[in-house]
Scaffold this motif. Structure first.
Motif, PDB file in Angstrom:
ATOM      1  N   GLU A  62       0.947  -1.408  -0.178  1.00 25.84           N
ATOM      2  CA  GLU A  62       0.438  -0.283  -0.466  1.00 25.84           C
ATOM      3  C   GLU A  62       0.904   1.365  -0.362  1.00 25.84           C
ATOM      4  O   GLU A  62       0.706   2.819  -1.041  1.00 25.84           O
ATOM      5  N   GLN A  63       1.533   1.281   0.729  1.00 26.18           N
ATOM      6  CA  GLN A  63       2.880   1.767   0.769  1.00 26.18           C
ATOM      7  C   GLN A  63       3.833   2.376  -0.878  1.00 26.18           C
ATOM      8  O   GLN A  63       3.952   3.367  -0.961  1.00 26.18           O
ATOM      9  N   LEU A  64       3.708   1.490  -1.085  1.00 21.20           N
ATOM     10  CA  LEU A  64       4.397   1.438  -2.509  1.00 21.20           C
ATOM     11  C   LEU A  64       3.048   2.222  -3.820  1.00 21.20           C
ATOM     12  O   LEU A  64       3.163   3.327  -4.391  1.00 21.20           O
ATOM     13  N   LYS A  65       2.347   1.895  -4.061  1.00 19.00           N
ATOM     14  CA  LYS A  65       0.808   2.136  -4.498  1.00 19.00           C
ATOM     15  C   LYS A  65       0.898   3.408  -4.377  1.00 19.00           C
ATOM     16  O   LYS A  65       0.291   4.442  -4.943  1.00 19.00           O
ATOM     17  N   LEU A  66       0.910   4.501  -2.752  1.00 20.21           N
ATOM     18  CA  LEU A  66       0.603   5.597  -2.297  1.00 20.21           C
ATOM     19  C   LEU A  66       1.642   6.479  -3.173  1.00 20.21           C
ATOM     20  O   LEU A  66       1.586   7.357  -3.579  1.00 20.21           O
TER      21      LEU A  66
ATOM     22  N   ILE B 212       3.455   6.021  -6.209  1.00 19.65           N
ATOM     23  CA  ILE B 212       3.410   6.279  -6.741  1.00 19.65           C
ATOM     24  C   ILE B 212       2.376   6.639  -7.676  1.00 19.65           C
ATOM     25  O   ILE B 212       2.469   7.750  -7.954  1.00 19.65           O
ATOM     26  N   ALA B 213       1.263   6.467  -6.585  1.00 20.53           N
ATOM     27  CA  ALA B 213       0.081   7.516  -6.873  1.00 20.53           C
ATOM     28  C   ALA B 213       0.833   9.102  -6.751  1.00 20.53           C
ATOM     29  O   ALA B 213       0.016  10.319  -7.466  1.00 20.53           O
ATOM     30  N   ARG B 214       0.997   9.507  -6.187  1.00 20.30           N
ATOM     31  CA  ARG B 214       2.086  11.009  -4.960  1.00 20.30           C
ATOM     32  C   ARG B 214       2.672  11.393  -6.548  1.00 20.30           C
ATOM     33  O   ARG B 214       2.231  12.310  -6.857  1.00 20.30           O
ATOM     34  N   ASP B 215       3.406  10.676  -7.291  1.00 22.31           N
ATOM     35  CA  ASP B 215       4.347  11.136  -8.343  1.00 22.31           C
ATOM     36  C   ASP B 215       3.419  11.876  -8.780  1.00 22.31           C
ATOM     37  O   ASP B 215       4.043  12.397  -9.735  1.00 22.31           O
ATOM     38  N   LEU B 216       2.349  10.546  -9.617  1.00 27.09           N
ATOM     39  CA  LEU B 216       1.218  11.036 -10.835  1.00 27.09           C
ATOM     40  C   LEU B 216       0.447  11.501 -10.514  1.00 27.09           C
ATOM     41  O   LEU B 216      -0.465  11.901 -11.207  1.00 27.09           O
TER      42      LEU B 216
ATOM     43  N   ILE C  45      -9.821   5.760  -9.857  1.00 28.96           N
ATOM     44  CA  ILE C  45      -8.454   5.964 -10.324  1.00 28.96           C
ATOM     45  C   ILE C  45      -9.225   5.357 -11.882  1.00 28.96           C
ATOM     46  O   ILE C  45      -9.774   4.114 -11.503  1.00 28.96           O
ATOM     47  N   THR C  46      -8.769   6.107 -12.882  1.00 25.72           N
ATOM     48  CA  THR C  46      -8.999   5.524 -14.225  1.00 25.72           C
ATOM     49  C   THR C  46      -8.168   3.633 -14.414  1.00 25.72           C
ATOM     50  O   THR C  46      -7.750   4.043 -13.888  1.00 25.72           O
ATOM     51  N   ALA C  47      -8.517   3.200 -15.723  1.00 22.44           N
ATOM     52  CA  ALA C  47      -7.872   1.991 -16.282  1.00 22.44           C
ATOM     53  C   ALA C  47      -6.346   2.514 -16.996  1.00 22.44           C
ATOM     54  O   ALA C  47      -5.414   1.928 -15.870  1.00 22.44           O
ATOM     55  N   LYS C  48      -6.522   4.114 -16.763  1.00 21.30           N
ATOM     56  CA  LYS C  48      -5.513   4.463 -17.528  1.00 21.30           C
ATOM     57  C   LYS C  48      -4.149   4.900 -16.394  1.00 21.30           C
ATOM     58  O   LYS C  48      -3.278   4.326 -16.965  1.00 21.30           O
ATOM     59  N   ASP C  49      -4.917   5.233 -15.245  1.00 17.03           N
ATOM     60  CA  ASP C  49      -4.536   5.965 -14.630  1.00 17.03           C
ATOM     61  C   ASP C  49      -3.353   4.292 -13.328  1.00 17.03           C
ATOM     62  O   ASP C  49      -2.413   4.780 -12.948  1.00 17.03           O
ATOM     63  N   ALA C  50      -4.339   3.500 -13.211  1.00 15.25           N
ATOM     64  CA  ALA C  50      -3.811   1.930 -12.922  1.00 15.25           C
ATOM     65  C   ALA C  50      -2.554   1.720 -13.907  1.00 15.25           C
ATOM     66  O   ALA C  50      -2.005   0.838 -13.518  1.00 15.25           O
ATOM     67  N   GLY C  51      -3.367   1.605 -14.828  1.00 10.98           N
ATOM     68  CA  GLY C  51      -1.724   0.868 -15.340  1.00 10.98           C
ATOM     69  C   GLY C  51      -0.147   1.640 -15.130  1.00 10.98           C
ATOM     70  O   GLY C  51       0.383   1.476 -15.830  1.00 10.98           O
TER      71      GLY C  51
ATOM     72  N   ILE D 250       0.230   3.193 -12.589  1.00 11.35           N
ATOM     73  CA  ILE D 250       0.565   2.832 -11.924  1.00 11.35           C
ATOM     74  C   ILE D 250       1.774   1.736 -11.528  1.00 11.35           C
ATOM     75  O   ILE D 250       3.009   1.294 -10.886  1.00 11.35           O
ATOM     76  N   VAL D 251       1.024   0.467 -12.106  1.00 12.64           N
ATOM     77  CA  VAL D 251       1.864  -0.645 -12.462  1.00 12.64           C
ATOM     78  C   VAL D 251       3.588  -0.467 -13.557  1.00 12.64           C
ATOM     79  O   VAL D 251       4.320  -0.986 -13.420  1.00 12.64           O
ATOM     80  N   LYS D 252       3.226   0.290 -14.772  1.00 12.54           N
ATOM     81  CA  LYS D 252       3.894   0.226 -15.673  1.00 12.54           C
ATOM     82  C   LYS D 252       5.359   1.632 -14.305  1.00 12.54           C
ATOM     83  O   LYS D 252       6.209   0.754 -14.281  1.00 12.54           O
ATOM     84  N   ARG D 253       4.855   2.686 -13.525  1.00 14.81           N
ATOM     85  CA  ARG D 253       6.233   3.038 -12.962  1.00 14.81           C
ATOM     86  C   ARG D 253       6.641   1.797 -12.233  1.00 14.81           C
ATOM     87  O   ARG D 253       7.545   2.145 -11.616  1.00 14.81           O
ATOM     88  N   ALA D 254       5.939   1.369 -11.175  1.00 11.99           N
ATOM     89  CA  ALA D 254       5.933  -0.284 -10.072  1.00 11.99           C
ATOM     90  C   ALA D 254       7.272  -0.643 -10.913  1.00 11.99           C
ATOM     91  O   ALA D 254       8.492  -1.698 -10.277  1.00 11.99           O
ATOM     92  N   ILE D 255       6.479  -1.200 -12.051  1.00 14.70           N
ATOM     93  CA  ILE D 255       7.819  -2.095 -12.867  1.00 14.70           C
ATOM     94  C   ILE D 255       8.874  -1.423 -13.152  1.00 14.70           C
ATOM     95  O   ILE D 255      10.403  -1.891 -12.743  1.00 14.70           O
TER      96      ILE D 255
END
Length: 59
Positions: A9-13, A15-19, A33-39, A41-46
């Motif tokens: 959850e910390q990592l998701k938050l 990245i969400a802050r960064d975006l 959040i939109t599907a695009k935004d979720a994608g 987030i995943v892209k940035r985590a990778i």
């Protein structure tokens, strides 16, 4: 079959802050959040994981 991992959850938050999505998530939850935004987030985590692995390989 590949391993299935979940982001903390910390990592998701973080990245969400960064975006620029943190306010939406805090006020309305992850479902807002939109599907695009979720994608994104995943892209940035990778990307972050790949960068960490590259740094580890250099040591």
């Amino acid at each position: 079959m590949g391993r299935r991992r979940q982001m903390s959850e910390q990592l998701k938050l973080e990245i969400a802050r960064d975006l620029g999505l943190l306010e939406t998530v805090e006020q309305q939850g992850w479902g807002a959040i939109t599907a695009k935004d979720a994608g994104n987030i995943v892209k940035r985590a990778i990307q972050m994981a790949e960068e960490a692995a590259a740094r580890g390989a250099k040591q």
